[in-house]
Design a protein around this motif. Structure first.
Motif, PDB file in Angstrom:
ATOM      1  N   GLY A  20       0.697  -1.225   0.068  1.00 11.99           N
ATOM      2  CA  GLY A  20       0.172  -0.012  -0.138  1.00 11.99           C
ATOM      3  C   GLY A  20       0.810   1.383   0.185  1.00 11.99           C
ATOM      4  O   GLY A  20       0.391   2.132  -0.611  1.00 11.99           O
ATOM      5  N   ALA A  21       1.957   1.173   0.815  1.00 15.42           N
ATOM      6  CA  ALA A  21       2.687   2.297   0.781  1.00 15.42           C
ATOM      7  C   ALA A  21       3.526   2.565  -0.614  1.00 15.42           C
ATOM      8  O   ALA A  21       3.765   3.471  -1.033  1.00 15.42           O
ATOM      9  CB  ALA A  21       3.807   2.287   1.729  1.00 15.42           C
ATOM     10  N   GLY A  22       4.094   1.557  -1.068  1.00 11.00           N
ATOM     11  CA  GLY A  22       4.641   1.355  -2.450  1.00 11.00           C
ATOM     12  C   GLY A  22       3.827   2.059  -3.342  1.00 11.00           C
ATOM     13  O   GLY A  22       4.088   2.918  -4.250  1.00 11.00           O
ATOM     14  N   ALA A  23       2.578   1.816  -3.296  1.00 10.08           N
ATOM     15  CA  ALA A  23       1.503   2.119  -4.573  1.00 10.08           C
ATOM     16  C   ALA A  23       1.095   3.634  -4.264  1.00 10.08           C
ATOM     17  O   ALA A  23       1.079   4.391  -5.248  1.00 10.08           O
ATOM     18  CB  ALA A  23       0.053   1.187  -4.325  1.00 10.08           C
ATOM     19  N   THR A  24       1.010   4.066  -3.051  1.00  8.45           N
ATOM     20  CA  THR A  24       0.858   5.413  -2.910  1.00  8.45           C
ATOM     21  C   THR A  24       2.099   6.281  -3.319  1.00  8.45           C
ATOM     22  O   THR A  24       1.824   7.410  -3.834  1.00  8.45           O
ATOM     23  CB  THR A  24       0.581   5.518  -1.352  1.00  8.45           C
ATOM     24  N   VAL A  25       3.261   5.787  -2.994  1.00  4.84           N
ATOM     25  CA  VAL A  25       4.335   6.577  -3.439  1.00  4.84           C
ATOM     26  C   VAL A  25       4.560   6.426  -4.869  1.00  4.84           C
ATOM     27  O   VAL A  25       4.666   7.674  -5.548  1.00  4.84           O
ATOM     28  CB  VAL A  25       5.766   6.110  -2.833  1.00  4.84           C
ATOM     29  N   HIS A  26       4.308   5.425  -5.510  1.00  2.00           N
ATOM     30  CA  HIS A  26       4.116   5.636  -6.970  1.00  2.00           C
ATOM     31  C   HIS A  26       3.204   6.286  -7.834  1.00  2.00           C
ATOM     32  O   HIS A  26       3.544   6.936  -8.603  1.00  2.00           O
ATOM     33  CB  HIS A  26       4.004   3.915  -7.446  1.00  2.00           C
ATOM     34  N   VAL A  27       2.111   6.360  -7.064  1.00  2.01           N
ATOM     35  CA  VAL A  27       0.878   7.012  -7.416  1.00  2.01           C
ATOM     36  C   VAL A  27       1.030   8.421  -7.487  1.00  2.01           C
ATOM     37  O   VAL A  27       1.016   9.297  -8.348  1.00  2.01           O
ATOM     38  CB  VAL A  27      -0.495   6.524  -7.198  1.00  2.01           C
ATOM     39  N   SER A  28       1.456   8.883  -6.319  1.00  2.00           N
ATOM     40  CA  SER A  28       1.973  10.213  -6.089  1.00  2.00           C
ATOM     41  C   SER A  28       3.100  10.607  -6.997  1.00  2.00           C
ATOM     42  O   SER A  28       3.156  12.085  -7.422  1.00  2.00           O
ATOM     43  CB  SER A  28       2.669  10.396  -4.636  1.00  2.00           C
ATOM     44  N   THR A  29       4.172   9.933  -7.292  1.00  2.00           N
ATOM     45  CA  THR A  29       5.198  10.252  -8.046  1.00  2.00           C
ATOM     46  C   THR A  29       4.926  10.470  -9.479  1.00  2.00           C
ATOM     47  O   THR A  29       5.119  11.456 -10.228  1.00  2.00           O
ATOM     48  CB  THR A  29       6.588   9.377  -8.028  1.00  2.00           C
ATOM     49  N   ARG A  30       3.938   9.430  -9.742  1.00  2.00           N
ATOM     50  CA  ARG A  30       3.388   9.696 -11.338  1.00  2.00           C
ATOM     51  C   ARG A  30       2.475  10.948 -11.431  1.00  2.00           C
ATOM     52  O   ARG A  30       2.630  11.734 -12.431  1.00  2.00           O
ATOM     53  CB  ARG A  30       2.491   8.668 -11.413  1.00  2.00           C
ATOM     54  N   GLN A  31       1.638  11.030 -10.338  1.00  2.00           N
ATOM     55  CA  GLN A  31       0.753  12.566 -10.403  1.00  2.00           C
ATOM     56  C   GLN A  31       1.722  13.774 -10.277  1.00  2.00           C
ATOM     57  O   GLN A  31       1.473  14.673 -10.977  1.00  2.00           O
ATOM     58  CB  GLN A  31      -0.111  12.453  -9.286  1.00  2.00           C
TER      59      GLN A  31
END
Length: 188
Positions: A20-31
């Motif tokens: 979940g943390a990895g997905a959050t970081v990944h999505v935030s970075t992409r955004q």
């Protein structure tokens, strides 16, 4: 066994939290990257629009000065007196705007800078020669008018070339920026 199930639950929980943390970081970075790309695109679009406005302004400023010269020349040829103060004021207004815009051409083709400078220098020359004629200081009237016609024709031909290059650049900028353009006809 109870300890093993507790360990499995703990590992599963930690694994889920890590995913979940990895997905959050990944999505935030992409955004964040998408937002930067959008800002860069908007900045490029605004710069293109500013350049289009400046190039269009340059075209019209040059035309306004040429119109002042043409009107004065036609009046003199028709034997109509030209008001020196009005002529000087019109040259000052149109020539100042044209010179300000004309010498700041930013087109990748280096010949455009020279072409713009030659046009504005020739129009300036025509303005001064007409001023001399208005004040009665011109020498050899017939020769002067023929010479002015030659210079005027050269200006008109060069302006047509410059306008074609400017319009081409405006179209490039508009395509790059995805901007609609509203260009005036060939007489600008």
């Amino acid at each position: 066994m109870a300890d093993a199930s507790a360990i499995y639950a703990l590992i599963s929980g930690l694994g889920g939290a890590a995913i979940g943390a990895g997905a959050t970081v990944h999505v935030s970075t992409r955004q964040f990257r998408r937002e930067i790309a959008e800002r860069d695109k908007e900045r490029g679009r605004l710069q293109a629009q500013e350049e289009i406005v400046r190039l269009t302004s340059m075209r019209f400023a040059g035309r306004a000065w040429l119109d002042v010269v043409l009107r004065a020349k036609q009046s003199l040829e028709a034997g109509v007196a030209v008001d020196l103060e009005k002529f000087d004021q019109e040259v000052k207004e149109a020539g100042g705007a044209a010179a300000q815009e004309g010498y700041r051409v930013k087109i990748p083709d280096p010949s455009v800078d020279l072409l713009a400078a030659e046009i504005f220098d020739d129009i300036s020359y025509l303005s001064w020669q007409l001023r001399r004629k208005i004040t009665g200081r011109a020498i050899e009237e017939d020769l002067m008018l023929d010479h002015l016609d030659d210079v005027l024709q050269r200006v008109i031909e060069r302006r047509a070339t410059l306008n074609a290059k400017i319009i081409e650049r405006i179209e490039e900028l508009a395509l790059d920026a995805g901007t609609q353009i509203d260009q005036a006809g060939p007489e600008a």
